[in-house]
Design a protein around this motif. Structure first.
Motif, PDB file in Angstrom:
ATOM      1  N   LYS A  26       5.625  -2.113  -7.415  1.00  0.00           N
ATOM      2  CA  LYS A  26       4.448  -2.762  -6.826  1.00  0.00           C
ATOM      3  C   LYS A  26       3.176  -1.948  -7.011  1.00  0.00           C
ATOM      4  CE  LYS A  26       6.620  -5.769  -3.399  1.00  0.00           C
ATOM      5  NZ  LYS A  26       6.749  -6.129  -1.976  1.00  0.00           N
ATOM      6  N   ILE A  43       5.169 -13.820 -11.059  1.00  0.00           N
ATOM      7  CA  ILE A  43       6.064 -13.273 -10.031  1.00  0.00           C
ATOM      8  C   ILE A  43       6.920 -14.392  -9.449  1.00  0.00           C
ATOM      9  CG2 ILE A  43       6.182 -12.163  -7.763  1.00  0.00           C
ATOM     10  CD1 ILE A  43       3.511 -10.766  -8.489  1.00  0.00           C
ATOM     11  N   GLU A  84      10.444 -10.717  -5.046  1.00  0.00           N
ATOM     12  CA  GLU A  84      10.034  -9.343  -4.744  1.00  0.00           C
ATOM     13  C   GLU A  84      10.964  -8.726  -3.722  1.00  0.00           C
ATOM     14  OE1 GLU A  84       6.504  -8.778  -2.039  1.00  0.00           O
ATOM     15  OE2 GLU A  84       6.204 -10.918  -2.521  1.00  0.00           O
ATOM     16  N   TYR A 128       8.278  -6.061  -7.954  1.00  0.00           N
ATOM     17  CA  TYR A 128       8.118  -7.482  -8.238  1.00  0.00           C
ATOM     18  C   TYR A 128       9.022  -7.830  -9.423  1.00  0.00           C
ATOM     19  CZ  TYR A 128       3.781  -7.589  -5.463  1.00  0.00           C
ATOM     20  OH  TYR A 128       2.860  -7.516  -4.455  1.00  0.00           O
TER      21      TYR A 128
END
Length: 348
Positions: free
Chosen positions: A313, A329, A332, A337
Motif C-alpha cells: 500500500k 484494485i 486488499e 492491494y
C-alpha cells in the motif's frame, strides 16, 4: 602502442560487450543442424565453413546472401562474389550439392538473420553454426539473437568466426579488418541506443540478483529481508525457464537493468512483478517495461483473460504505474492491494 580489438570494443560498447566479443571469438564448435555461411569478404569464410562440414559438425550448409550487390562498384569499399560462384567453390571443396541450402534474398545482416531463423523454424532446427569474419562476429550474433526472439525460436546459436590478420584487408575490402571492426562498433552503438526487452537467460542471474537485492527493491517487496545468493540461484532457475512462466529482462547496451516476470498464483491466475535497477528509476522505463511485458504476455495467450499484481500500500510509485496501465484494485488486506488487468482492457 597498437590498439587491440578487445580495446576497440570496450571503448565503444563497454567491458561487458568486450568480454562477449572475446567469448565469441573463442567459442568451440558443437554439433548442430546446420552451418550458416554469411556471404561477404569474397571467399575468406569458405575454408572455415567447409572444414566444419567435413568434420561432421552439421549435415547441411546454408549459404545466405544475394546476387544483386555484387562486384566492385555496387557497395563502396567492397566487392563481393555471387552466390553461384560461392556454391561452385563449396562443391569444389567437397560439399555435396544436396547438402547446400541457398537463401538468395538477403541484402544485409538483418535479412540474413530473418531468413535463416525462418528456415530454422520451418525445418525444426534446434541449433545452427554461423560462420562470419571476426570483425563482424559481435553484430552478427546480436542480430541473429534478436531475430530469434522476434520469431520465438529458442534454439542455440554457435559462432565460428574466421580469424583473419587484423592489419590486413579482408577479401574485397578496401580497409583493414581492424578498421572494419571499428565501423562495426559504430553500427552497434547506433543500434544499441534502443532499449531491448528479451527473454531472461541463465547468464542474467547475477544482474537480476543485484536488482532484487537493492535496498529500495527490498523495501517495496512483500518480503523485505535481504536475499542470499544461493537462494536467489534456486529461485532464478525455477523462474527463467520453467514451463508456464515468463521472465523478461530489460537490457541496454548489454547491461540488464530491470526485469518483469509472470508466475501462476495459487488461485490459478498469472501474477506480474516488475523491478528496475535503482540508477534507472525515474526515467519512464517502468512504463516501457510493463507495457512490453504485458503485450508479450497476452500475445502468447498463457492465460484465459486476466493478469494480476500485488503491491504494498505504501508503494505509491508502483500503484501509479500499474494504474496508468489500467490495472484496477479488486481486493486488499492490511498491507497490500491486489490489482487486475483484463486482456480486453487497453494497456497503454
Amino acid at each position: 602502442m597498437n590498439i587491440q580489438p578487445y580495446q576497440i570494443v570496450e571503448e565503444y560498447l563497454g567491458k561487458n560487450a568486450a568480454q562477449l566479443f572475446e567469448k565469441l571469438l573463442s567459442q568451440k564448435p558443437e554439433r548442430a543442424n546446420a552451418i550458416v555461411l554469411l556471404q561477404g569478404d569474397r571467399f575468406d569464410r569458405m575454408e572455415k565453413a567447409t572444414a566444419l562440414f567435413r568434420c561432421g559438425y552439421a549435415d547441411v550448409l546454408l549459404l545466405t546472401g544475394n546476387n544483386d550487390l555484387i562486384g566492385p562498384h555496387i557497395r563502396p569499399g567492397e566487392s563481393n562474389v555471387s552466390l553461384s560462384e560461392m556454391v561452385g567453390r563449396l562443391k569444389d571443396m567437397g560439399v555435396p550439392e544436396d547438402s547446400i541450402v541457398l537463401d538468395d534474398r538477403a541484402l544485409h545482416t538483418g535479412d540474413q538473420a530473418r531468413n535463416v531463423v525462418k528456415i530454422a523454424r520451418a525445418r525444426g532446427w534446434k541449433s545452427f553454426i554461423i560462420v562470419s569474419s571476426a570483425y563482424n562476429v559481435l553484430r552478427a550474433f546480436e542480430t541473429f539473437k534478436e531475430e530469434a526472439q522476434i520469431q520465438h525460436w529458442q534454439g542455440t546459436i554457435i559462432m565460428q568466426p574466421v580469424l583473419l590478420p587484423w592489419d590486413q584487408n579482408p577479401g574485397g575490402r578496401d580497409k583493414t579488418a581492424l578498421r572494419m571492426l571499428q565501423l562495426e562498433m559504430e553500427k552497434i552503438k547506433e543500434y544499441a541506443q534502443k532499449w531491448i526487452i528479451r527473454r531472461a537467460r541463465s547468464e542474467d542471474a547475477k544482474a537480476v540478483f543485484e536488482i532484487r537485492n537493492d535496498p529500495c527493491a527490498r523495501g517495496n517487496s512483500l518480503r523485505a529481508e535481504p536475499i542470499i545468493w544461493e537462494d536467489h540461484l534456486k529461485w532464478f532457475e525455477d523462474h527463467w525457464q520453467k514451463a508456464g512462466m515468463i521472465f523478461f529482462v530489460l537490457e541496454h547496451q548489454y547491461d540488464v537493468v530491470g526485469y518483469c516476470r509472470f508466475v501462476r498464483n495459487p488461485e490459478g491466475y498469472f501474477e506480474i512483478s516488475i523491478a528496475l535497477s535503482a540508477s534507472y528509476q525515474g526515467k519512464g522505463l517502468g512504463h516501457y517495461l510493463l507495457h512490453g511485458g504485458v503485450k508479450e504476455f497476452f500475445s502468447q495467450s498463457l492465460d484465459g483473460g486476466e493478469l494480476q499484481a500485488k503491491v504494498r500500500k505504501e508503494n505509491k510509485a508502483s500503484l501509479t504505474l500499474f494504474g496508468r496501465h489500467n490495472f484496477r484494485i479488486f481486493q486488499e488486506d492490511d498491507m497490500t492491494y491486489s490489482l487486475v488487468l483484463h486482456s480486453n482492457a487497453p494497456h497503454c
